[in-house]
Design an enzyme around this catalytic site. Structure first.
Site, PDB file in Angstrom:
ATOM      1  N   LEU B  43       0.832  -1.210   0.000  1.00  0.00           N
ATOM      2  CA  LEU B  43       0.000   0.000   0.000  1.00  0.00           C
ATOM      3  C   LEU B  43       0.857   1.246   0.000  1.00  0.00           C
ATOM      4  O   LEU B  43       0.652   2.165  -0.792  1.00  0.00           O
ATOM      5  CB  LEU B  43      -0.899   0.013   1.233  1.00  0.00           C
ATOM      6  CG  LEU B  43      -2.169  -0.809   1.158  1.00  0.00           C
ATOM      7  CD1 LEU B  43      -2.980  -0.588   2.413  1.00  0.00           C
ATOM      8  CD2 LEU B  43      -2.975  -0.428  -0.063  1.00  0.00           C
ATOM      9  N   ALA B  44       1.819   1.303   0.907  1.00  0.00           N
ATOM     10  CA  ALA B  44       2.630   2.515   1.027  1.00  0.00           C
ATOM     11  C   ALA B  44       3.519   2.687  -0.197  1.00  0.00           C
ATOM     12  O   ALA B  44       3.559   3.763  -0.806  1.00  0.00           O
ATOM     13  CB  ALA B  44       3.462   2.467   2.306  1.00  0.00           C
ATOM     14  N   ARG B 330      -7.453  -6.476  22.843  1.00  0.00           N
ATOM     15  CA  ARG B 330      -6.594  -7.489  22.231  1.00  0.00           C
ATOM     16  C   ARG B 330      -5.484  -7.984  23.149  1.00  0.00           C
ATOM     17  O   ARG B 330      -5.290  -9.186  23.303  1.00  0.00           O
ATOM     18  CB  ARG B 330      -5.930  -6.906  20.973  1.00  0.00           C
ATOM     19  CG  ARG B 330      -6.867  -6.784  19.814  1.00  0.00           C
ATOM     20  CD  ARG B 330      -6.137  -6.221  18.617  1.00  0.00           C
ATOM     21  NE  ARG B 330      -7.063  -6.162  17.478  1.00  0.00           N
ATOM     22  CZ  ARG B 330      -6.717  -5.760  16.263  1.00  0.00           C
ATOM     23  NH1 ARG B 330      -5.488  -5.364  16.012  1.00  0.00           N
ATOM     24  NH2 ARG B 330      -7.597  -5.753  15.288  1.00  0.00           N
TER      25      ARG B 330
END
Lengths: 251, 637, 253
Positions: B43-44, B330
């Site tokens: 993505l980056a 989490r």
């Protein structure tokens, strides 16, 4: 469980290859197919006199990146439907089975080594037009243009393609119509992709042909092995788009 | 040495706007003379490459995959956050900013996070314009959902494939620039080293994975978009090929590594089944909305789940955290699972795993409702494990998932080596000590589309960079060093595969630097890792040569770097004697067993500077100043 | 800039955002429709459709054999009485047939080149036998057409039955046909070839719909069924004639 593997070994795309036989021993049914091959590789890797690792590709191991390939007993991505090879587990086989493992075979997918093939032809098809020509910045608000939900869903159905190439591998003709049509139909369905719809389909089909893929004879083997269940209705859609675009061409 | 974060002055909300205005621009005619090297095409990397090419720079993009579309960004399922407030539920840039800082347990930079929240809206606009088929309502507008415990619905999604659809969007933008000749794409080429000359990053050394060719690439600036290092644990939810090599070798060339101990462990993954396990698969956290987590009360109870009577089950999360129960955050859920398994209550053949039981929910809501909510996840689980979750409880176990730490970067996303930029998961900047769900995609694209393209221009305009000659001394020397590592690996000719060492390292890291860390364990790890490394260099077997497609060599190089990097991670964990976010120090907890932050002592970024393989790196602190948010303590009791 | 585009039965306004001008111009102009694989397939589909039209028309003509020798011979005589349209149709058919053949072999060449090394282990998941043996059944049909023309149109085979005239002085096509099918070799060959034609059409017709872009799944399923029904109807219709001759339903008396 024990298996006898007949695996295609080939040094590079210039040399010719052949099958070699390996034994995979003490395999548990929970193991994935690649974990099973890696037990063989582990031995090959530590044995100086052997053939070295069997080159094979996999990455995400959850059926989404499209890196893994393999034709297992003649079927791309193996015996189960709707999965990639990395989602195949050994419980799908019987103890003592002979398993033939081959690379995806197509002129447009030359073998890089052993079971690894070069699928850059797919990238070139996308480069030929599989995009919307929009630069970063200046896009209108995402909600400025409402899109009917079923249109968005249809685009998404096509967009699910992971570009693994199993459609080409499974096609008796080595055709890339399912892959190409998925991208053409994804962008063609959306208003954002509409202005370039005609040029896109012409360019992408041209590139597909130029790469040396075969032609479609509507046997639908591609759809059967597609891990994402991409429908061949998109091929019909692309045929129609291509005809329309060809008829309305102005050059 | 000290690190300057270069945070622009002024009110929080104006910093980025002012900074963009004050940044120097590169003359359009000079842009095409500037060559930017981008390593990684997730993505980056893909978004940055495409955007830089659109601006007129010559871009060279590198990936070790066969195609830029394969990067592990593709596996993100949940969604992407953006402060659009389409649902009119009170979301705003400020709220997204605040949630992210708080979610990061107040260990991130305010200014960076605010900028991230600010550009988040543009990302959605951009992606829709590219043809990303986000989910929509019947009215044709975009659908949102609430994700990861957020109180507002700000998450955009595309079925369970948001990561893949966003990556395909970035990939299509990249493909367009490749076809225009503005980006030169190098596939199946792996970075070996960064060339630093005169204190600036001048280029990279690469290895062509197919031919083994070692090549030098010079550029005006180098951008690393090479992802995270969860695979230091061997078993993680990351793709098999994810590795630390690029960032670690940059660290060895002088870039500071920040907060390596901040790792996120995801509580709902499918447990390992044996030693041959290659990786772990993530199941969506949403399962905890209706599933109840339990283990047998009696340690070592191997009866099948359905024959253990209700009163012999320990619903430990509901017991310990009555108000949050199975929806505990989490890190708490993960840690509790490991605790009960370590105490012998673990289920399944391997004893690592806890039950996630839907029988109550099915009784209460009916199987059809459960199928509608989780059908695809149940299907995926059944495909992998062969168990039917409608009939027997699922087995789950935590697994490393994301790494918040990464190369240190300033506000401009430039590392401590001028000219070396780091974007996406590879940098440390935005998530602090813990990352909110659906924020990873947001950060990768924010960096690539909207931040780096501005800040890199300022560097190029200010420094007036000349592209170096690849025949120069710096390139020659770096290349020789890279080649010597390869030759060294090939010459060991030992008896064990690199995977063996990777697995062993993973066990050490998971045991001592996993969900719960303590002084004694970390010290033990710091003893064991160098020993393992020594054994590796004496006994690893890498067959074949450098001049062909040699996957054994690829893997061995990555494992060699993990074996050094693991030590850095443990060292960082050892020095941070507080608990924060994904980093839990057993010594720093409240009487109730809650993580205890020590804001007075540890409100800083730990940036490590390499001093030599066997030497202790230098710790450089970047103080974190919170001017806009008040440091709060969470409670989930 | 605003531009109004029409696409797919919907009209919408698209807000164009940036984009390099002349974006697509650097690429070479597209290949011609007829040299593309899709174009060739479309030619296959269209010529196939026309050939099916012929096959149906021919069947309708042939079935008149059940109406007796007079009707049947009169029909044949009628066709001969309009040589202009007959020859136009014949030449048209030949052109269509040649195009169908040419594209079939041209595509076959592309297909063979697309997979130079075949799989050692072959497996088929869902492709029908008809779809896999299109070329084989097609070649049988080609041979059949040649034999059939030589037999009934040119009279090279069984010339002794070819030159007979009936009571009205017309060419006794009825006699020729019945005599032809009384020969077990010719009848067997004919039936075999018609079955091949049926198999060819069972895939060919549904394939035609797909190639021409009928893609709505519910419509497609109906078209698939229709394709099978048409293929079966044509096969049974043609086969009924030699069977009727053999079963003495259609006789010389």
């Amino acid at each position: 469980m024990d298996f006898t593997l007949h695996i295609w070994r080939q040094d590079n795309n210039k040399s010719s290859g052949s099958f070699k036989t390996y034994r995979a021993l003490d395999i548990t049914p929970e193991m994935s197919f690649f974990e099973m091959i890696e037990t063989v590789n582990e031995k090959l890797e530590c044995n100086g006199a052997g053939d070295g690792r069997i080159a094979l590709e996999y990455d995400c191991l959850e059926g989404i990146c499209g890196t893994c390939s393999l034709v297992i007993n003649g079927v791309a991505h193996g015996p189960n439907r709707g999965v990639t090879t990395c989602q195949l587990h050994m419980r799908s086989f019987n103890d003592g089975d002979h398993i033939t493992i081959e690379p995806f075979r197509a002129k447009a997918f030359p073998v890089t080594k052993d079971l690894v093939v070069d699928r850059s032809a797919f990238d070139r098809i996308i480069q030929a037009g599989g995009y919307v020509s929009v630069n970063t910045g200046g896009a209108p608000d995402a909600n400025a243009l409402p899109i009917m939900r079923d249109v968005a869903d249809r685009a998404m159905d096509a967009a699910e393609c992971i570009g693994c190439g199993a459609c080409v591998a499974a096609c008796k003709n080595g055709s890339a119509m399912l892959f190409t049509s998925a991208k053409v139909s994804h962008l063609g369905a959306l208003p954002q992709g509409a202005p370039e719809r005609s040029k896109r389909v012409l360019k992408m089909v041209d590139q597909m042909d130029a790469e040396g893929f075969g032609s479609c004879t509507n046997q639908y083997e591609c759809e059967a092995v597609c891990p994402k269940g991409i429908s061949t209705k998109f091929i019909a859609q692309m045929n129609r788009d291509y005809m329309r675009a060809s008829l309305s061409r102005e050059d | 040495m000290s690190l300057d974060s270069k945070i622009p002055p002024g009110p929080l909300a104006d910093k980025w706007t002012n900074h963009k205005f004050k940044s120097k621009l590169v003359n359009p005619s000079n842009k095409r003379k500037q060559k930017v090297i981008v390593v990684g095409s997730g993505l980056a990397g893909a978004s940055a490459s495409a955007t830089l090419a659109e601006l007129g720079y010559q871009v060279h993009c590198f990936t070790f995959h066969d195609s830029p579309r394969r990067a592990h960004s593709i596996a993100a399922q949940g969604g992407i956050n953006a402060a659009k407030n389409y649902q009119n539920d009170g979301d705003s840039v400020y709220r997204l900013f605040y949630d992210t800082v708080k979610g990061g347990d107040f260990r991130s930079r305010e200014a960076n996070v605010y900028r991230l929240a600010e550009v988040s809206s543009n990302i959605i606009d951009q992606c829709v314009a590219q043809g990303v088929p986000f989910a929509r309502e019947y009215g044709g507008h975009l659908a949102n959902r609430s994700f990861g415990g957020a109180q507002v619905s700000r998450t955009f999604y595309a079925r369970g494939q948001t990561g893949q659809q966003l990556l395909l969007g970035a990939y299509s933008a990249l493909s367009r620039q490749i076809s225009l000749g503005a980006v030169t794409m190098h596939t199946r080429v792996e970075l070996l080293d960064i060339v630093v000359d005169d204190g600036h990053a001048k280029g990279i050394i690469t290895r062509n994975l197919e031919t083994g060719e070692i090549a030098c690439h010079a550029g005006s600036a180098v951008v690393l978009a090479t992802g995270g290092y969860s695979n230091v644990f061997y078993l993680s939810t990351n793709a098999k090929n994810c590795n630390v090599t690029a960032t670690y070798r940059a660290y060895k060339r002088g870039a500071c590594f920040a907060n390596p101990c901040y790792t996120q462990i995801h509580p709902t993954c499918i447990p390992p089944t044996g030693d041959a396990q290659a990786k772990l698969t993530l199941m969506s956290e949403s399962l905890r909305n209706d599933g109840r987590i339990w283990v047998p009360k009696k340690a070592g109870d191997k009866r099948p789940a359905n024959s253990i009577p209700e009163d012999e089950r320990d619903y430990y999360l509901e017991r310990k955290y009555p108000s949050f129960g199975n929806l505990a955050p989490r890190d708490i859920a993960s840690r509790s699972a490991k605790e009960v398994c370590d105490a012998g209550h673990g289920v399944g053949a391997t004893g690592v795993g806890v039950y996630l039981d839907f029988s109550h929910a099915i009784k209460r809501l009916g199987e059809d409702t459960i199928r509608a909510r989780y059908g695809n996840l149940f299907h995926m689980y059944q495909k992998i494990t062969g168990d039917n979750p409608y009939e027997v409880p699922m087995k789950i176990y935590p697994a490393p998932h994301y790494t918040m730490g990464g190369l240190w970067v300033d506000y401009n996303l430039m590392s401590s080596i001028p000219g070396l930029f780091v974007i996406g998961e590879a940098n440390f900047s935005d998530h602090g000590a813990n990352r909110l769900g659906a924020s990873a995609l947001m950060q990768g694209l924010a960096d690539g589309y909207f931040v780096l393209p501005y800040t890199i221009g300022n560097y190029l305009a200010t420094e007036k960079v000349e592209i170096a000659d690849t025949d120069g001394e710096a390139f020659k020397q770096t290349k020789e060093e890279a080649v010597s590592v390869i030759n060294k690996l090939l010459s060991v000719k030992g008896t064990k595969s690199s995977s063996h060492f990777h697995r062993e390292l993973g066990k050490i890291m998971w045991e001592y630097c996993g969900m719960s860390r303590d002084d004694a364990g970390l010290k033990k790890a710091l003893e064991q890792i160098p020993q393992l490394r020594e054994e590796f260099w004496n006994d690893v077997s890498v067959l074949g040569d450098n001049d062909s497609y040699n996957q054994a060599l690829e893997r061995a190089q990555r494992v060699a770097d993990f074996l050094e990097f693991g030590e850095l991670m443990c060292l960082d964990a050892l020095t941070r004697t507080e608990s924060c976010g994904g980093h839990f120090r057993a010594e720093s907890q409240t009487d109730e067993g809650e993580a205890q932050r020590k804001d007075d002592e540890f409100s800083y970024v730990s940036a490590w500077k390499f001093q030599g393989v066997e030497k202790t790196p230098e710790l450089i602190r970047e103080e974190l100043n919170f001017e806009n948010v008040e440091l709060a303590v969470r409670s989930y009791k | 800039m605003f531009c109004l585009c029409t696409g797919d039965r919907k009209v919408f306004i698209y807000l164009q955002t940036g984009g390099t001008s002349n974006e697509w111009e650097h690429m070479s102009s597209p290949q011609s429709f007829f040299s593309s694989t899709i174009g060739k397939k479309v030619v296959m589909a269209v010529t196939g459709f026309l050939l099916i039209g012929f096959v149906v028309a021919h069947l309708v003509g042939n079935l008149q054999v059940f109406l007796g020798a007079e009707v049947f011979n009169a029909y044949a005589a009628f066709l001969k009485s309009i040589p202009g349209p007959l020859w136009i149709a014949r030449i048209g058919l030949i052109v269509i047939f040649v195009l169908h053949l040419y594209n079939a072999f041209s595509l076959r060449k592309i297909i063979s080149a697309a997979r130079p090394v075949d799989y050692n282990k072959q497996a088929t998941v869902q492709a029908s036998a008809a779809s896999r043996y299109m070329l084989h059944t097609g070649v049988v049909i080609l041979l059949f057409v040649i034999v059939h023309l030589a037999h009934f149109t040119l009279g090279y085979l069984q010339p002794e039955h070819f030159s007979k005239t009936d009571a009205l002085g017309q060419h006794d096509v009825y006699y020729m046909l019945v005599q032809g099918f009384l020969n077990p070799v010719y009848a067997g060959f004919y039936i075999f070839c018609i079955v091949m034609l049926g198999i060819h059409l069972s895939h060919g017709i549904s394939s035609m719909f797909q190639t021409l872009g009928f893609c709505r799944p519910n419509v497609k399923n109906k078209l698939e069924l229709a394709a099978k029904a048409i293929a079966a109807g044509i096969t049974l219709g043609y086969i009924s004639i030699p069977l009727a001759v053999i079963a003495n339903v259609v006789t010389l008396s």
